[in-house]
Write a protein that holds these residues in place. Structure first.
Motif, PDB file in Angstrom:
ATOM      1  N   GLN A 108      -0.572   3.666  -1.543  1.00 31.31           N
ATOM      2  CA  GLN A 108      -1.454   4.261  -0.413  1.00 31.31           C
ATOM      3  C   GLN A 108      -2.627   5.076  -1.161  1.00 31.31           C
ATOM      4  N   GLY A 109      -3.261   4.282  -2.294  1.00 34.19           N
ATOM      5  CA  GLY A 109      -4.418   4.845  -2.712  1.00 34.19           C
ATOM      6  C   GLY A 109      -4.531   5.935  -3.540  1.00 34.19           C
ATOM      7  N   ASP A 110      -3.282   6.335  -4.139  1.00 37.54           N
ATOM      8  CA  ASP A 110      -3.189   7.479  -5.108  1.00 37.54           C
ATOM      9  C   ASP A 110      -3.436   6.940  -6.329  1.00 37.54           C
ATOM     10  N   THR A 111      -4.701   7.011  -6.993  1.00 36.72           N
ATOM     11  CA  THR A 111      -4.898   6.309  -8.203  1.00 36.72           C
ATOM     12  C   THR A 111      -4.282   7.010  -9.328  1.00 36.72           C
ATOM     13  N   ALA A 112      -3.820   8.101  -9.307  1.00 42.18           N
ATOM     14  CA  ALA A 112      -3.315   8.869 -10.489  1.00 42.18           C
ATOM     15  C   ALA A 112      -1.883   8.229 -10.345  1.00 42.18           C
ATOM     16  N   ALA A 113      -1.137   7.961  -9.341  1.00 44.27           N
ATOM     17  CA  ALA A 113       0.130   7.258  -9.428  1.00 44.27           C
ATOM     18  C   ALA A 113       0.092   5.814 -10.248  1.00 44.27           C
ATOM     19  N   VAL A 114      -1.314   5.171  -9.471  1.00 44.94           N
ATOM     20  CA  VAL A 114      -1.268   3.992 -10.200  1.00 44.94           C
ATOM     21  C   VAL A 114      -1.380   3.739 -11.416  1.00 44.94           C
ATOM     22  N   MET A 115      -2.146   4.885 -12.006  1.00 44.79           N
ATOM     23  CA  MET A 115      -2.419   4.862 -13.625  1.00 44.79           C
ATOM     24  C   MET A 115      -1.025   5.113 -14.231  1.00 44.79           C
ATOM     25  N   ARG A 116      -0.247   5.972 -13.779  1.00 41.80           N
ATOM     26  CA  ARG A 116       1.155   6.314 -14.293  1.00 41.80           C
ATOM     27  C   ARG A 116       1.857   5.236 -14.407  1.00 41.80           C
ATOM     28  N   GLU A 117       1.784   4.422 -13.067  1.00 41.61           N
ATOM     29  CA  GLU A 117       2.770   3.281 -13.391  1.00 41.61           C
ATOM     30  C   GLU A 117       2.356   2.379 -14.085  1.00 41.61           C
ATOM     31  N   MET A 118       0.834   1.926 -14.337  1.00 42.61           N
ATOM     32  CA  MET A 118       0.540   0.952 -15.220  1.00 42.61           C
ATOM     33  C   MET A 118       0.887   1.390 -16.629  1.00 42.61           C
ATOM     34  N   TYR A 119       0.706   2.547 -17.066  1.00 41.53           N
ATOM     35  CA  TYR A 119       0.992   3.271 -18.245  1.00 41.53           C
ATOM     36  C   TYR A 119       2.522   3.079 -18.355  1.00 41.53           C
ATOM     37  N   ARG A 120       3.567   3.146 -17.618  1.00 38.25           N
ATOM     38  CA  ARG A 120       4.925   3.310 -17.755  1.00 38.25           C
ATOM     39  C   ARG A 120       5.323   1.754 -18.126  1.00 38.25           C
ATOM     40  N   GLN A 121       4.546   0.644 -17.573  1.00 35.64           N
ATOM     41  CA  GLN A 121       5.043  -0.736 -17.659  1.00 35.64           C
ATOM     42  C   GLN A 121       4.413  -1.266 -18.945  1.00 35.64           C
ATOM     43  N   LEU A 122       3.881  -0.546 -19.733  1.00 41.30           N
ATOM     44  CA  LEU A 122       3.032  -1.145 -20.976  1.00 41.30           C
ATOM     45  C   LEU A 122       4.054  -1.380 -21.941  1.00 41.30           C
ATOM     46  N   PRO A 123       3.712  -2.282 -23.043  1.00 42.03           N
ATOM     47  CA  PRO A 123       4.601  -2.319 -24.144  1.00 42.03           C
ATOM     48  C   PRO A 123       4.814  -1.310 -24.653  1.00 42.03           C
ATOM     49  N   ALA A 124       6.215  -1.051 -25.529  1.00 44.59           N
ATOM     50  CA  ALA A 124       6.530  -0.217 -26.448  1.00 44.59           C
ATOM     51  C   ALA A 124       5.445   0.394 -27.249  1.00 44.59           C
ATOM     52  N   GLN A 125       4.577  -0.389 -27.871  1.00 44.68           N
ATOM     53  CA  GLN A 125       3.740   0.314 -28.848  1.00 44.68           C
ATOM     54  C   GLN A 125       2.706   1.197 -28.333  1.00 44.68           C
ATOM     55  N   TYR A 126       2.531   1.246 -27.084  1.00 46.50           N
ATOM     56  CA  TYR A 126       1.739   2.212 -26.250  1.00 46.50           C
ATOM     57  C   TYR A 126       2.457   3.333 -26.277  1.00 46.50           C
ATOM     58  N   HIS A 127       3.821   3.698 -26.389  1.00 41.84           N
ATOM     59  CA  HIS A 127       4.579   4.954 -26.079  1.00 41.84           C
ATOM     60  C   HIS A 127       4.930   5.301 -27.364  1.00 41.84           C
ATOM     61  N   LEU A 128       4.410   4.850 -28.578  1.00 44.06           N
ATOM     62  CA  LEU A 128       4.795   5.477 -29.880  1.00 44.06           C
ATOM     63  C   LEU A 128       4.355   6.843 -30.113  1.00 44.06           C
ATOM     64  N   GLU A 129       3.147   7.245 -29.629  1.00 46.53           N
ATOM     65  CA  GLU A 129       2.637   8.578 -29.874  1.00 46.53           C
ATOM     66  C   GLU A 129       3.337   9.415 -28.982  1.00 46.53           C
ATOM     67  N   ASP A 130       4.060   9.158 -27.772  1.00 45.06           N
ATOM     68  CA  ASP A 130       4.933  10.179 -26.966  1.00 45.06           C
ATOM     69  C   ASP A 130       6.180  10.585 -27.719  1.00 45.06           C
ATOM     70  N   LYS A 131       6.690   9.821 -28.764  1.00 47.08           N
ATOM     71  CA  LYS A 131       7.703  10.207 -29.428  1.00 47.08           C
ATOM     72  C   LYS A 131       7.603  11.088 -30.507  1.00 47.08           C
ATOM     73  N   ILE A 132       6.359  11.219 -30.946  1.00 45.53           N
ATOM     74  CA  ILE A 132       6.024  11.960 -32.351  1.00 45.53           C
ATOM     75  C   ILE A 132       5.715  13.564 -31.765  1.00 45.53           C
ATOM     76  N   LYS A 133       6.365  14.438 -32.519  1.00 47.55           N
ATOM     77  CA  LYS A 133       6.160  15.793 -32.481  1.00 47.55           C
ATOM     78  C   LYS A 133       5.169  16.129 -32.987  1.00 47.55           C
ATOM     79  N   ALA A 134       4.287  17.116 -32.078  1.00 47.62           N
ATOM     80  CA  ALA A 134       3.077  17.550 -32.643  1.00 47.62           C
ATOM     81  C   ALA A 134       3.384  18.779 -33.542  1.00 47.62           C
ATOM     82  N   GLU A 135       3.001  18.439 -34.914  1.00 46.17           N
ATOM     83  CA  GLU A 135       3.044  19.386 -36.069  1.00 46.17           C
ATOM     84  C   GLU A 135       1.719  20.111 -36.060  1.00 46.17           C
ATOM     85  N   ASP A 136       0.599  19.280 -35.851  1.00 47.94           N
ATOM     86  CA  ASP A 136      -0.686  20.123 -35.812  1.00 47.94           C
ATOM     87  C   ASP A 136      -1.079  20.036 -34.333  1.00 47.94           C
ATOM     88  N   SER A 137      -2.226  21.079 -33.931  1.00 50.55           N
ATOM     89  CA  SER A 137      -2.741  21.056 -32.570  1.00 50.55           C
ATOM     90  C   SER A 137      -3.793  19.556 -32.571  1.00 50.55           C
TER      91      SER A 137
END
Length: 640
Positions: A138-167
């Motif tokens: 229903q026009g919620d563009t933020a929800a659209v972007m989240r859904e599109m990102y969730r459906q991306l292949p695994a390579q686009y989620h690699l950075e989410d799994k890496i702990k931030a040792e540096d800011s």
């Protein structure tokens, strides 16, 4: 020519010495070690091994004077680090830039961009997918972007799994896609970040493998702490540069000693300054020209962070530094006026009018100072902002004194700008001394040493132009404004002098066939600049208010009782030369007062009577010959 010849010869000698320098080789199993340390993956190890065997690794060094970069192939630690920087950059694209996806595909208003027949099949499918999701959410563009990102292949989620040792510093968007196609394979291990989360560990791992020595590691870690090295690719690239400097320290030291001696012979360094600079440790650093300036008696380095930001206080402080550099320069009655005009709905444009008296004359220069937000949300500046054109009045005074010197401004990059906003150099140089400081256009401003355009000479040229009738179409106010601009130190050629007066010498942008009605607009500009010699009426411009779809458009006007017509070719935004041919045809008819003549290598037009043309051909032949630099905005007369 001798300083320039010296520079070229010593540059050639330096490059020869660098090529002859033996650089240490990286460990034979360096690719395997990088895999074990979790920097490269198996594909990266294989690619690095292939390049090592084939001698395909490259290193590069840049001469800070000539800005010439030289590449050669070797298997040194610097070359391996350059490969790692390339691998991290490629992996960043692989992980973060999915094809056919971006914020531009979604409007904040909740509507997808319209489908077009010119889109590729994948792009059309993507746009349709966005439209479907917008309806679903229903026009919620933020929800659209989240859904599109969730459906991306695994390579686009690699950075989410890496702990931030540096800011991680938040980066900005670029409006340009990668120049190369998206990589199909990547060479960085999945557990290693490309966003900067593992910068410190990456630097320490490279040091443990012998690719960074102790001093290089200290500099890299300092760069991480200061925020200059934001990603793992930055760490590897800076490490490569530092190790390359260490490998070539010997020949660079010999070349720099010769350069410093040449500066001393030219009076730009003292013996004490040469001795002090010769003791500088350059193993992991370059002796940059800006740093050398700090030791020159012909220069002053200003810390802009310590100067008053208000122009009314800033420029008197700067002018007070100049008597030590410019013999006889004693400015008095310094006046600074700040003018503000609206640029658009959100921004103000501030300009400064700086004037002073010296040797009985007042020198007045107007120049751009800064932009300001109308809502007052500007980020506080780190220091004073200097409008570099302030120097024009000073250099006009030097021309009036028939001095061989000119005031140059020197800049050095910092974290804020490629020019630098923290320090500014004031340098007094002759034309023969200028080449000794190299060819970097970001380092020193460009100045003319032609004293032929002194104030008395300029005043005589203005009077002559007025007597010749070139200013007859201008009001008294326009003449006064043009005269003030000419005398502000902007003029180093006759073309620049004419450009200070409106609607006299027109610079034509060949890529200005843009709506609305560009040919009618240009015809009216030409008419105004002709001082009554070209009087077109009933102008017809088939270009219209939008880009035409037809291959040609009609164009016509009446002049001298005749109608002139042509079909002009539509060539994107390029003007059709047939337009100018038609104007020329009209002005060659019997009884015409004059015609337009090409100047500035065909980029400019000026209307002249036969008498005016003969006079200027005899007295100012360069006007019709060379592409002189132009003062001000080259497109100021073209409002389209």
């Amino acid at each position: 020519m001798k300083p320039l010849l010296y520079l070229c010869l010593t540059t050639a000698l330096l490059l020869g010495l660098l090529r002859a320098t033996r650089r240490p080789a990286a460990p034979a199993d360096v690719a395997e070690q990088l895999l074990r340390r979790g920097i490269l993956n198996a594909a990266g190890r294989a690619e690095l091994q292939r390049r090592l065997r084939g001698g395909e690794l490259r290193t590069e060094i840049r001469n800070p004077l000539t800005q010439v970069s030289t590449q050669w192939r070797d298997n040194s630690p610097a070359a391996v680090l350059a490969f790692c920087a390339e691998a991290f950059r490629q992996a960043f694209i692989y992980r973060t830039l999915p094809p056919e996806l971006g914020p531009s595909d979604v409007y904040l208003g909740g509507e997808a961009l319209a489908l077009s027949d010119s889109l590729s099949a994948p792009a059309r499918a993507q746009r349709q997918r966005v439209a479907d999701l917008l309806r679903r959410f229903q026009g919620d563009t933020a929800a659209v972007m989240r859904e599109m990102y969730r459906q991306l292949p695994a390579q686009y989620h690699l950075e989410d799994k890496i702990k931030a040792e540096d800011s991680v510093a938040e980066g900005g968007w670029t409006i340009f896609p990668p120049l190369a196609s998206l990589p199909r394979q990547h060479w960085i291990a999945d557990g290693r970040s490309t966003l900067g989360k593992t910068r410190t560990r990456t630097a320490r791992d490279l040091h443990a493998l012998g690719l960074l020595d102790d001093a290089a590691l200290r500099q890299v870690l300092a760069g991480i702490r200061s925020g200059q090295l934001r990603t793992e690719a930055d760490v590897c690239q800076r490490g490569s540069e530092l190790m390359q400097l260490a490998a070539t320290a010997g020949p660079r030291r010999a070349e720099q000693r010769r350069w410093l001696q040449q500066l001393q012979q030219a009076g730009l360094l003292t013996a004490a300054g040469v001795q002090q600079l010769s003791r500088t440790d350059i193993r992991h650093a370059e002796l940059l020209p800006f740093e050398v300036l700090a030791h020159s008696p012909r220069a002053r380095i200003l810390d802009l962070r310590r100067l008053p930001p208000a122009p009314q206080q800033l420029y008197p402080v700067i002018l007070a530094q100049l008597p030590a550099l410019l013999p006889g320069f004693r400015p008095t009655d310094v006046q600074v006026e700040v003018r503000r005009r609206s640029m658009d709905e959100t921004l103000w444009v501030d300009s400064v009018v700086l004037s002073f008296r010296a040797d009985g004359r007042r020198y007045r220069t107007a120049f751009y100072q800064d932009l300001a937000r109308k809502d007052g949300t500007d980020t506080p500046p780190l220091g004073a902002k200097v409008g570099y054109e302030f120097r024009r009045g000073v250099n006009q005074w030097l021309a009036d004194q028939n001095s061989p010197l000119r005031l140059y401004l020197a800049t050095t990059p910092d974290a804020q700008s490629v020019y630098g906003n923290e320090r500014l150099g004031l340098v007094a140089l002759t034309a023969r001394q200028r080449p000794l400081w190299g060819e970097d256009g970001y380092f020193l401003t460009r100045e003319s040493h032609d004293n032929g355009f002194s104030t008395p000479r300029i005043e005589a040229l203005i009077t002559e132009a007025e007597q010749l009738g070139l200013l007859s179409h201008l009001t008294a106010a326009e003449k006064a404004a043009g005269r003030a601009q000419v005398l502000g130190g902007e003029v180093t050629s006759y073309a620049e002098l004419l450009r200070c007066f409106p609607h006299l010498l027109l610079v034509i942008d060949g890529e200005s066939a843009n709506p609305p009605r560009p040919y009618a607009t240009l015809t009216q500009l030409l008419a105004r600049s002709s001082r009554g010699g070209f009087r077109p009426t009933d102008i017809e411009d088939g270009f219209g208010d939008d880009y035409p779809r037809a291959r040609t458009v009609p164009f016509a006007f009446r002049h001298g009782g005749r109608r002139y017509h042509a079909e002009l070719e539509v060539k994107d935004d390029w003007l059709d030369d047939a337009f100018f041919d038609l104007i020329d045809q009209a002005l060659r008819a019997p009884g015409s007062a004059g015609q337009f003549y090409e100047c500035l290598s065909g980029e400019g037009l000026i209307f002249l009577t036969p008498t005016q043309h003969r006079h200027l051909q005899r007295t100012q032949p360069a006007l019709f010959r060379g592409p002189e630099a132009l003062a001000g905005d080259e497109e100021a007369d073209l409002p389209f």
